[in-house]
Design an enzyme around this catalytic site. Sequence first.
Site, PDB file in Angstrom:
ATOM      1  N   ILE A  61       6.679 -71.172  22.192  1.00 55.31           N
ATOM      2  CA  ILE A  61       7.818 -70.231  22.197  1.00 55.31           C
ATOM      3  C   ILE A  61       8.803 -70.544  23.324  1.00 55.31           C
ATOM      4  O   ILE A  61       9.928 -70.050  23.322  1.00 55.31           O
ATOM      5  CB  ILE A  61       7.380 -68.743  22.282  1.00 55.31           C
ATOM      6  N   PHE A  82       3.932 -61.876  19.301  1.00 53.66           N
ATOM      7  CA  PHE A  82       2.563 -61.657  19.783  1.00 53.66           C
ATOM      8  C   PHE A  82       2.181 -62.710  20.822  1.00 53.66           C
ATOM      9  O   PHE A  82       1.217 -62.517  21.560  1.00 53.66           O
ATOM     10  CB  PHE A  82       1.554 -61.812  18.629  1.00 53.66           C
ATOM     11  N   GLU A  85      -0.137 -65.317  26.995  1.00 49.58           N
ATOM     12  CA  GLU A  85      -1.402 -65.447  27.707  1.00 49.58           C
ATOM     13  C   GLU A  85      -1.860 -64.013  27.885  1.00 49.58           C
ATOM     14  O   GLU A  85      -1.122 -63.181  28.424  1.00 49.58           O
ATOM     15  CB  GLU A  85      -1.187 -66.128  29.060  1.00 49.58           C
ATOM     16  N   THR A 136       1.981 -53.990  26.004  1.00 49.46           N
ATOM     17  CA  THR A 136       0.660 -53.433  26.307  1.00 49.46           C
ATOM     18  C   THR A 136       0.768 -52.167  27.159  1.00 49.46           C
ATOM     19  O   THR A 136       1.727 -52.009  27.934  1.00 49.46           O
ATOM     20  CB  THR A 136      -0.161 -54.495  27.071  1.00 49.46           C
ATOM     21  N   ASP A 137      -0.240 -51.317  27.071  1.00 49.40           N
ATOM     22  CA  ASP A 137      -0.272 -50.124  27.938  1.00 49.40           C
ATOM     23  C   ASP A 137      -0.430 -50.500  29.415  1.00 49.40           C
ATOM     24  O   ASP A 137      -0.151 -49.692  30.303  1.00 49.40           O
ATOM     25  CB  ASP A 137      -1.379 -49.157  27.501  1.00 49.40           C
ATOM     26  N   GLU A 138      -0.875 -51.744  29.670  1.00 47.07           N
ATOM     27  CA  GLU A 138      -1.130 -52.126  31.070  1.00 47.07           C
ATOM     28  C   GLU A 138       0.150 -52.174  31.906  1.00 47.07           C
ATOM     29  O   GLU A 138       0.085 -52.182  33.132  1.00 47.07           O
ATOM     30  CB  GLU A 138      -1.846 -53.481  31.143  1.00 47.07           C
ATOM     31  N   TYR A 161      -1.016 -60.578  34.852  1.00 45.55           N
ATOM     32  CA  TYR A 161      -0.801 -60.435  33.398  1.00 45.55           C
ATOM     33  C   TYR A 161       0.128 -59.262  33.100  1.00 45.55           C
ATOM     34  O   TYR A 161       1.151 -59.411  32.421  1.00 45.55           O
ATOM     35  CB  TYR A 161      -2.147 -60.236  32.677  1.00 45.55           C
ATOM     36  N   SER A 164       3.656 -59.755  34.179  1.00 42.74           N
ATOM     37  CA  SER A 164       4.441 -60.653  33.311  1.00 42.74           C
ATOM     38  C   SER A 164       4.850 -59.930  32.029  1.00 42.74           C
ATOM     39  O   SER A 164       5.954 -60.119  31.528  1.00 42.74           O
ATOM     40  CB  SER A 164       3.658 -61.938  33.001  1.00 42.74           C
ATOM     41  N   LYS A 165       3.975 -59.080  31.493  1.00 41.11           N
ATOM     42  CA  LYS A 165       4.330 -58.342  30.279  1.00 41.11           C
ATOM     43  C   LYS A 165       5.433 -57.306  30.583  1.00 41.11           C
ATOM     44  O   LYS A 165       6.348 -57.116  29.785  1.00 41.11           O
ATOM     45  CB  LYS A 165       3.098 -57.629  29.704  1.00 41.11           C
ATOM     46  N   ASN A 260     -16.598 -48.535  30.108  1.00 39.07           N
ATOM     47  CA  ASN A 260     -17.123 -49.866  29.772  1.00 39.07           C
ATOM     48  C   ASN A 260     -18.632 -49.824  29.570  1.00 39.07           C
ATOM     49  O   ASN A 260     -19.171 -50.471  28.669  1.00 39.07           O
ATOM     50  CB  ASN A 260     -16.778 -50.864  30.880  1.00 39.07           C
TER      51      ASN A 260
HETATM   52  P1  NAD Z   1      -4.709 -63.870  22.121  1.00 32.94           P
HETATM   53  O1  NAD Z   1      -4.850 -64.453  23.479  1.00 32.94           O
HETATM   54  O2  NAD Z   1      -5.895 -63.691  21.257  1.00 32.94           O
HETATM   55  O3  NAD Z   1      -3.654 -64.745  21.274  1.00 32.94           O
HETATM   56  C1  NAD Z   1      -2.470 -65.247  21.816  1.00 32.94           C
HETATM   57  C2  NAD Z   1      -1.912 -66.287  20.859  1.00 32.94           C
HETATM   58  O4  NAD Z   1      -0.673 -66.772  21.400  1.00 32.94           O
HETATM   59  C3  NAD Z   1      -2.828 -67.515  20.687  1.00 32.94           C
HETATM   60  O5  NAD Z   1      -2.908 -67.854  19.328  1.00 32.94           O
HETATM   61  C4  NAD Z   1      -2.112 -68.599  21.477  1.00 32.94           C
HETATM   62  O6  NAD Z   1      -2.339 -69.902  20.986  1.00 32.94           O
HETATM   63  C5  NAD Z   1      -0.661 -68.180  21.327  1.00 32.94           C
HETATM   64  N1  NAD Z   1       0.194 -68.684  22.409  1.00 32.94           N
HETATM   65  C6  NAD Z   1      -0.054 -68.634  23.746  1.00 32.94           C
HETATM   66  N2  NAD Z   1       0.959 -69.212  24.419  1.00 32.94           N
HETATM   67  C7  NAD Z   1       1.864 -69.602  23.490  1.00 32.94           C
HETATM   68  C8  NAD Z   1       3.147 -70.233  23.571  1.00 32.94           C
HETATM   69  N3  NAD Z   1       3.678 -70.593  24.744  1.00 32.94           N
HETATM   70  N4  NAD Z   1       3.817 -70.494  22.432  1.00 32.94           N
HETATM   71  C9  NAD Z   1       3.287 -70.146  21.218  1.00 32.94           C
HETATM   72  N5  NAD Z   1       2.088 -69.570  21.091  1.00 32.94           N
HETATM   73  C10 NAD Z   1       1.388 -69.282  22.212  1.00 32.94           C
HETATM   74  O7  NAD Z   1      -3.946 -62.502  22.334  1.00 32.94           O
HETATM   75  P2  NAD Z   1      -4.072 -61.125  21.541  1.00 32.94           P
HETATM   76  O8  NAD Z   1      -5.174 -60.342  22.123  1.00 32.94           O
HETATM   77  O9  NAD Z   1      -4.032 -61.398  20.092  1.00 32.94           O
HETATM   78  O10 NAD Z   1      -2.724 -60.411  21.987  1.00 32.94           O
HETATM   79  C11 NAD Z   1      -1.524 -60.603  21.239  1.00 32.94           C
HETATM   80  C12 NAD Z   1      -0.404 -59.834  21.920  1.00 32.94           C
HETATM   81  O11 NAD Z   1      -0.729 -58.453  21.957  1.00 32.94           O
HETATM   82  C13 NAD Z   1      -0.166 -60.253  23.362  1.00 32.94           C
HETATM   83  O12 NAD Z   1       1.220 -60.262  23.580  1.00 32.94           O
HETATM   84  C14 NAD Z   1      -0.844 -59.167  24.185  1.00 32.94           C
HETATM   85  O13 NAD Z   1      -0.182 -59.019  25.423  1.00 32.94           O
HETATM   86  C15 NAD Z   1      -0.646 -57.978  23.295  1.00 32.94           C
HETATM   87  N6  NAD Z   1      -1.684 -56.915  23.406  1.00 32.94           N
HETATM   88  C16 NAD Z   1      -3.010 -57.234  23.307  1.00 32.94           C
HETATM   89  C17 NAD Z   1      -3.956 -56.212  23.345  1.00 32.94           C
HETATM   90  C18 NAD Z   1      -5.437 -56.494  23.221  1.00 32.94           C
HETATM   91  O14 NAD Z   1      -6.251 -55.593  23.396  1.00 32.94           O
HETATM   92  N7  NAD Z   1      -5.862 -57.702  22.897  1.00 32.94           N
HETATM   93  C19 NAD Z   1      -3.536 -54.876  23.485  1.00 32.94           C
HETATM   94  C20 NAD Z   1      -2.170 -54.607  23.600  1.00 32.94           C
HETATM   95  C21 NAD Z   1      -1.257 -55.631  23.542  1.00 32.94           C
HETATM   96  O1  DAU Z   2      -4.919 -52.405  27.512  1.00 35.01           O
HETATM   97  C1  DAU Z   2      -4.468 -53.454  26.715  1.00 35.01           C
HETATM   98  C2  DAU Z   2      -5.004 -54.757  27.258  1.00 35.01           C
HETATM   99  O2  DAU Z   2      -6.387 -54.790  26.935  1.00 35.01           O
HETATM  100  C3  DAU Z   2      -4.288 -55.980  26.698  1.00 35.01           C
HETATM  101  O3  DAU Z   2      -2.958 -55.964  27.111  1.00 35.01           O
HETATM  102  C4  DAU Z   2      -4.972 -57.266  27.190  1.00 35.01           C
HETATM  103  O4  DAU Z   2      -4.363 -58.394  26.581  1.00 35.01           O
HETATM  104  C5  DAU Z   2      -6.433 -57.206  26.809  1.00 35.01           C
HETATM  105  O5  DAU Z   2      -7.097 -58.338  27.304  1.00 35.01           O
HETATM  106  C6  DAU Z   2      -7.078 -55.932  27.339  1.00 35.01           C
HETATM  107  O6  DAU Z   2      -7.172 -55.967  28.794  1.00 35.01           O
HETATM  108  P1  DAU Z   2      -8.472 -55.469  29.575  1.00 35.01           P
HETATM  109  O7  DAU Z   2      -8.507 -56.122  30.894  1.00 35.01           O
HETATM  110  O8  DAU Z   2      -8.595 -53.991  29.518  1.00 35.01           O
HETATM  111  O9  DAU Z   2      -9.595 -56.088  28.580  1.00 35.01           O
HETATM  112  P2  DAU Z   2     -10.955 -56.869  28.854  1.00 35.01           P
HETATM  113  O10 DAU Z   2     -11.645 -56.974  27.529  1.00 35.01           O
HETATM  114  O11 DAU Z   2     -10.760 -58.114  29.624  1.00 35.01           O
HETATM  115  O12 DAU Z   2     -11.760 -55.861  29.759  1.00 35.01           O
HETATM  116  C7  DAU Z   2     -12.036 -54.536  29.324  1.00 35.01           C
HETATM  117  C8  DAU Z   2     -12.772 -53.824  30.442  1.00 35.01           C
HETATM  118  O13 DAU Z   2     -14.073 -54.401  30.577  1.00 35.01           O
HETATM  119  C9  DAU Z   2     -12.113 -53.976  31.788  1.00 35.01           C
HETATM  120  O14 DAU Z   2     -12.260 -52.764  32.511  1.00 35.01           O
HETATM  121  C10 DAU Z   2     -12.894 -55.093  32.467  1.00 35.01           C
HETATM  122  C11 DAU Z   2     -14.286 -54.933  31.891  1.00 35.01           C
HETATM  123  N1  DAU Z   2     -15.069 -56.165  31.749  1.00 35.01           N
HETATM  124  C12 DAU Z   2     -14.514 -57.202  31.071  1.00 35.01           C
HETATM  125  C13 DAU Z   2     -15.220 -58.378  30.900  1.00 35.01           C
HETATM  126  C14 DAU Z   2     -14.602 -59.538  30.151  1.00 35.01           C
HETATM  127  C15 DAU Z   2     -16.369 -56.249  32.262  1.00 35.01           C
HETATM  128  O15 DAU Z   2     -16.874 -55.285  32.845  1.00 35.01           O
HETATM  129  N2  DAU Z   2     -17.051 -57.410  32.100  1.00 35.01           N
HETATM  130  C16 DAU Z   2     -16.535 -58.489  31.460  1.00 35.01           C
HETATM  131  O16 DAU Z   2     -17.219 -59.549  31.374  1.00 35.01           O
END
Ligand code: NAD
Ligand code: DAU
Length: 355
Positions: A61, A82, A85, A136-138, A161, A164-165, A260
């Site tokens: 992107i 979407f 990182e 994200t809510d973060e 993270y 940056s968002k 957790n």
């Molecule tokens: P993910 O890490 O599983 O997937 C990210 C995707 O983006 C991957 O397929 C990766 O190859 C691609 N990507 C990374 N850098 C890129 C680049 N420079 N150009 C093109 N493609 C690239 O992430 P996810 O968990 O599916 O999250 C998707 C989106 O939703 C993110 O923007 C994240 O911030 C947001 N989000 C995630 C959560 C969650 O709980 N996972 C919650 C709220 C918001």
């Molecule tokens: O809130 C939305 C966010 O949720 C998204 O924006 C992020 O992309 C997504 O990764 C997620 O962030 P968190 O940091 O909340 O998710 P994670 O699964 O990494 O961790 C969830 C909780 O669990 C957090 O409090 C950290 C804890 N944790 C995580 C891991 C990987 C552990 O205790 N042990 C672990 O090994």
Amino acid sequence: MKKYLVTGGAGFIGSNFIHYMLEKYSDILIIDLDKLTYAGNLENLKDIEGDKRHIFIKGDICDRKTVSDLLMRYDPDCIINFAAESHVDRSIADPQVFVETNVSGTVNLLGCSMNAWYDPATCTWLPGKKFIQVSTDEVYGALGSDGFFTESTPLSPHSPYSASKASADLLVMAFHDTYKMPVNITRCSNNYGPYQFPEKLIPLMINNTRQKKQLPVYGDGMQVRDWLYVKDHCKAIDMVAENGKTGEVYNIGGHNERTNIFIVKTIIEQLRRRLEDEGISEALITHVADRLGHDRRYAIDPEKIRKDLGWFPETPFEEGIVLTIDWYLDNEAWMDRVTSGNYMKYYEEMYGNRL
Ligand code: NAD
Ligand code: DAU
């Protein structure tokens, strides 16, 4: 026919979104731009291979030419970003790429969209176009023991993270405020479901539990996340794409706050029953050093999207977690492949000293 440019469509939420949209709409074209980082996996899209409604393009992107060429060639109505990182722990270890993809990548998409959709002579946008930033809510930071994030909660990100968002969100809004770009931002809580990379809590714990490996719980494990089944998030994004009011932010969450430690104990209990293995027990839980700057609690108030767009979470946690565990157990080959090779190195670097 509605045309979408979806970025990051080979990742967790992006691939679920593509499945959701192809199931829901027959008359649709999805162009999927993904760099295929460690988190991107074409296996997540294997069952739609050959479906003419989905075109996969490997690319970044941040690459102006790639994005401009795609917009020129396919002329999408809607861009849904979407790509990111997405892992907090990796951002703490190495923030640079988070700024490149999440900030510069987003501003590149905005700039390219503007070139394709905006007429500076008349200050007008082509009708029917929209840019959706999946945030994200973060970005709101952390809550104490009560209260919820609303769309007007001030941004106060803590990790590289989330910073940056939040930066990307500010740029998206700047394009709206300055040029009247048709945008929406969605801010969702923690997702869970199929195809999530096992660096995140739920798939990591499922993977370790099935192998009776230690379960690394950060700190006291009493941090709270508001878990939403990924399909409900996909449904919300579709509704925002269809009916979201230009310039609006929508919070998405399931009123499903869990600690957790509760999540980990639920996974242990479910897997012990499913695999009929008494060796799967809470003795696997290992409290390890806490995440730096660990946010204590997130919780979303989803009232705006409910009231304005009629969205509500359909999947109760008790149902979603069973669906999720079933999916990972039915797809052990997927899990085995994504946890081989580089994952082993990542795991050792992230957890080696902690365990
Ligand atoms: P993910 O890490 O599983 O997937 C990210 C995707 O983006 C991957 O397929 C990766 O190859 C691609 N990507 C990374 N850098 C890129 C680049 N420079 N150009 C093109 N493609 C690239 O992430 P996810 O968990 O599916 O999250 C998707 C989106 O939703 C993110 O923007 C994240 O911030 C947001 N989000 C995630 C959560 C969650 O709980 N996972 C919650 C709220 C918001
Ligand atoms: O809130 C939305 C966010 O949720 C998204 O924006 C992020 O992309 C997504 O990764 C997620 O962030 P968190 O940091 O909340 O998710 P994670 O699964 O990494 O961790 C969830 C909780 O669990 C957090 O409090 C950290 C804890 N944790 C995580 C891991 C990987 C552990 O205790 N042990 C672990 O090994």
